[in-house]
Design a protein around this motif. Structure first.
Motif, PDB file in Angstrom:
ATOM      1  N   ILE A 215       0.850  -1.178   0.000  1.00  8.75           N
ATOM      2  CA  ILE A 215       0.000   0.000   0.000  1.00  8.75           C
ATOM      3  C   ILE A 215       0.892   1.235   0.000  1.00  8.75           C
ATOM      4  O   ILE A 215       1.910   1.269   0.695  1.00  8.75           O
ATOM      5  N   ASP A 216       0.556   2.216  -0.814  1.00 11.24           N
ATOM      6  CA  ASP A 216       1.284   3.484  -0.824  1.00 11.24           C
ATOM      7  C   ASP A 216       0.731   4.359   0.298  1.00 11.24           C
ATOM      8  O   ASP A 216      -0.484   4.415   0.503  1.00 11.24           O
ATOM      9  N   ILE A 217       1.635   5.042   1.004  1.00  8.47           N
ATOM     10  CA  ILE A 217       1.242   5.856   2.158  1.00  8.47           C
ATOM     11  C   ILE A 217       1.821   7.254   2.027  1.00  8.47           C
ATOM     12  O   ILE A 217       2.995   7.429   1.695  1.00  8.47           O
ATOM     13  N   CYS A 218       0.988   8.257   2.334  1.00 10.10           N
ATOM     14  CA  CYS A 218       1.433   9.645   2.361  1.00 10.10           C
ATOM     15  C   CYS A 218       0.710  10.357   3.500  1.00 10.10           C
ATOM     16  O   CYS A 218      -0.205   9.802   4.107  1.00 10.10           O
ATOM     17  N   GLY A 219       1.121  11.587   3.810  1.00 16.06           N
ATOM     18  CA  GLY A 219       0.406  12.380   4.807  1.00 16.06           C
ATOM     19  C   GLY A 219       1.268  12.870   5.943  1.00 16.06           C
ATOM     20  O   GLY A 219       2.474  13.040   5.807  1.00 16.06           O
ATOM     21  N   LEU A 220       0.610  13.108   7.083  1.00 19.32           N
ATOM     22  CA  LEU A 220       1.228  13.706   8.269  1.00 19.32           C
ATOM     23  C   LEU A 220       1.226  12.733   9.441  1.00 19.32           C
ATOM     24  O   LEU A 220       0.332  11.912   9.535  1.00 19.32           O
ATOM     25  N   GLN A 221       1.983  12.923  10.321  1.00 21.21           N
ATOM     26  CA  GLN A 221       3.353  13.249  10.545  1.00 21.21           C
ATOM     27  C   GLN A 221       4.197  12.045  10.196  1.00 21.21           C
ATOM     28  O   GLN A 221       3.927  10.958  10.673  1.00 21.21           O
ATOM     29  N   THR A 222       5.232  12.255   9.427  1.00 18.88           N
ATOM     30  CA  THR A 222       6.054  11.149   8.938  1.00 18.88           C
ATOM     31  C   THR A 222       6.590  10.299  10.083  1.00 18.88           C
ATOM     32  O   THR A 222       6.596   9.074  10.009  1.00 18.88           O
ATOM     33  N   ASP A 223       7.028  10.948  11.152  1.00 16.52           N
ATOM     34  CA  ASP A 223       7.669  10.227  12.257  1.00 16.52           C
ATOM     35  C   ASP A 223       6.708   9.863  13.385  1.00 16.52           C
ATOM     36  O   ASP A 223       7.126   9.370  14.424  1.00 16.52           O
ATOM     37  N   ALA A 224       5.418  10.068  13.191  1.00 19.80           N
ATOM     38  CA  ALA A 224       4.436   9.702  14.212  1.00 19.80           C
ATOM     39  C   ALA A 224       3.386   8.790  13.578  1.00 19.80           C
ATOM     40  O   ALA A 224       3.583   7.584  13.503  1.00 19.80           O
ATOM     41  N   CYS A 225       2.297   9.345  13.091  1.00 22.66           N
ATOM     42  CA  CYS A 225       1.197   8.523  12.577  1.00 22.66           C
ATOM     43  C   CYS A 225       1.560   7.741  11.324  1.00 22.66           C
ATOM     44  O   CYS A 225       1.203   6.566  11.203  1.00 22.66           O
ATOM     45  N   VAL A 226       2.259   8.361  10.368  1.00 19.83           N
ATOM     46  CA  VAL A 226       2.675   7.617   9.169  1.00 19.83           C
ATOM     47  C   VAL A 226       3.550   6.441   9.589  1.00 19.83           C
ATOM     48  O   VAL A 226       3.370   5.311   9.116  1.00 19.83           O
ATOM     49  N   TYR A 227       4.462   6.688  10.501  1.00 21.15           N
ATOM     50  CA  TYR A 227       5.374   5.644  10.982  1.00 21.15           C
ATOM     51  C   TYR A 227       4.619   4.560  11.750  1.00 21.15           C
ATOM     52  O   TYR A 227       4.804   3.363  11.494  1.00 21.15           O
ATOM     53  N   ALA A 228       3.751   4.964  12.681  1.00 20.09           N
ATOM     54  CA  ALA A 228       3.008   3.990  13.500  1.00 20.09           C
ATOM     55  C   ALA A 228       2.137   3.095  12.620  1.00 20.09           C
ATOM     56  O   ALA A 228       2.107   1.871  12.796  1.00 20.09           O
ATOM     57  N   ILE A 229       1.432   3.701  11.676  1.00 22.06           N
ATOM     58  CA  ILE A 229       0.571   2.920  10.780  1.00 22.06           C
ATOM     59  C   ILE A 229       1.418   2.006   9.903  1.00 22.06           C
ATOM     60  O   ILE A 229       1.057   0.847   9.663  1.00 22.06           O
ATOM     61  N   SER A 230       2.544   2.490   9.432  1.00 26.72           N
ATOM     62  CA  SER A 230       3.436   1.673   8.595  1.00 26.72           C
ATOM     63  C   SER A 230       3.940   0.452   9.353  1.00 26.72           C
ATOM     64  O   SER A 230       3.949  -0.665   8.812  1.00 26.72           O
ATOM     65  N   LEU A 231       4.355   0.648  10.591  1.00 24.50           N
ATOM     66  CA  LEU A 231       4.794  -0.491  11.409  1.00 24.50           C
ATOM     67  C   LEU A 231       3.653  -1.479  11.621  1.00 24.50           C
ATOM     68  O   LEU A 231       3.841  -2.703  11.525  1.00 24.50           O
ATOM     69  N   GLN A 232       2.474  -0.954  11.904  1.00 22.32           N
ATOM     70  CA  GLN A 232       1.306  -1.800  12.132  1.00 22.32           C
ATOM     71  C   GLN A 232       0.970  -2.628  10.884  1.00 22.32           C
ATOM     72  O   GLN A 232       0.713  -3.828  10.980  1.00 22.32           O
TER      73      GLN A 232
END
Length: 161
Positions: free
Chosen positions: A105-122
């Motif tokens: 899945i492609d991911i973009c948005g805010l905050q790269t080091d918070a929500c984008v990161y947390a969702i990516s890890l999940q």
């Protein structure tokens, strides 16, 4: 099975810096290219009893106006409400049902080091590869450090222009 773009927390209450308003334009341009079968938007909702209020004394995004998504939402969009950094398990399950056979899945948005990161890890932990479109994210922290962190965790980042 679809090509999916996940747009994280592009909401009025977060767009308080030029870098973020510039990101709105960039993501709108990406959406207008219409290269995705499905668009998923996360919508952060802050509640009076949240850790954001109780532990961090952060009281933003507590009303509907600040929670409004501020980028174009195509007709084939889904909105996943969230109350923390990551997604509810039911939304991860839904993503698994709609992503392509490559489980990416492609991911973009805010905050790269918070929500984008947390969702990516999940998503990674749930066998969905997060292809982070780094040029379509923004953060308040040192961008090079964030890029290093993401590359370290996911093997690569997508610097798609």
């Amino acid at each position: 099975m679809s090509k999916v773009l996940l747009i994280v927390d592009m909401q009025k209450g977060f767009i308080n810096k030029k870098i973020y308003s510039d990101l709105v334009v960039k993501i709108d341009d990406l959406i207008k290219k219409n290269t995705y079968d499905c668009y998923i938007f996360t919508k952060f909702i802050n509640k009076n009893n949240s850790f954001f209020v109780n532990k961090l004394n952060w009281k933003n995004l507590m009303n509907e106006e600040s929670q409004k998504i501020c980028v174009t939402m195509p007709k084939n969009s889904l909105v996943f409400e969230k109350f923390g950094y990551a997604l509810d398990k039911k939304y991860v399950k839904k993503i698994k049902e709609i992503v392509s056979s490559e489980n990416q899945i492609d991911i973009c948005g805010l905050q790269t080091d918070a929500c984008v990161y947390a969702i990516s890890l999940q998503l990674f932990d749930n066998q969905i590869y997060p292809n982070i479109l780094i040029n379509y994210t923004a953060t308040t922290n040192d961008y090079e450090s964030v890029k290093f962190m993401l590359t370290h965790q996911f093997g690569k980042i997508d610097e798609m222009k």
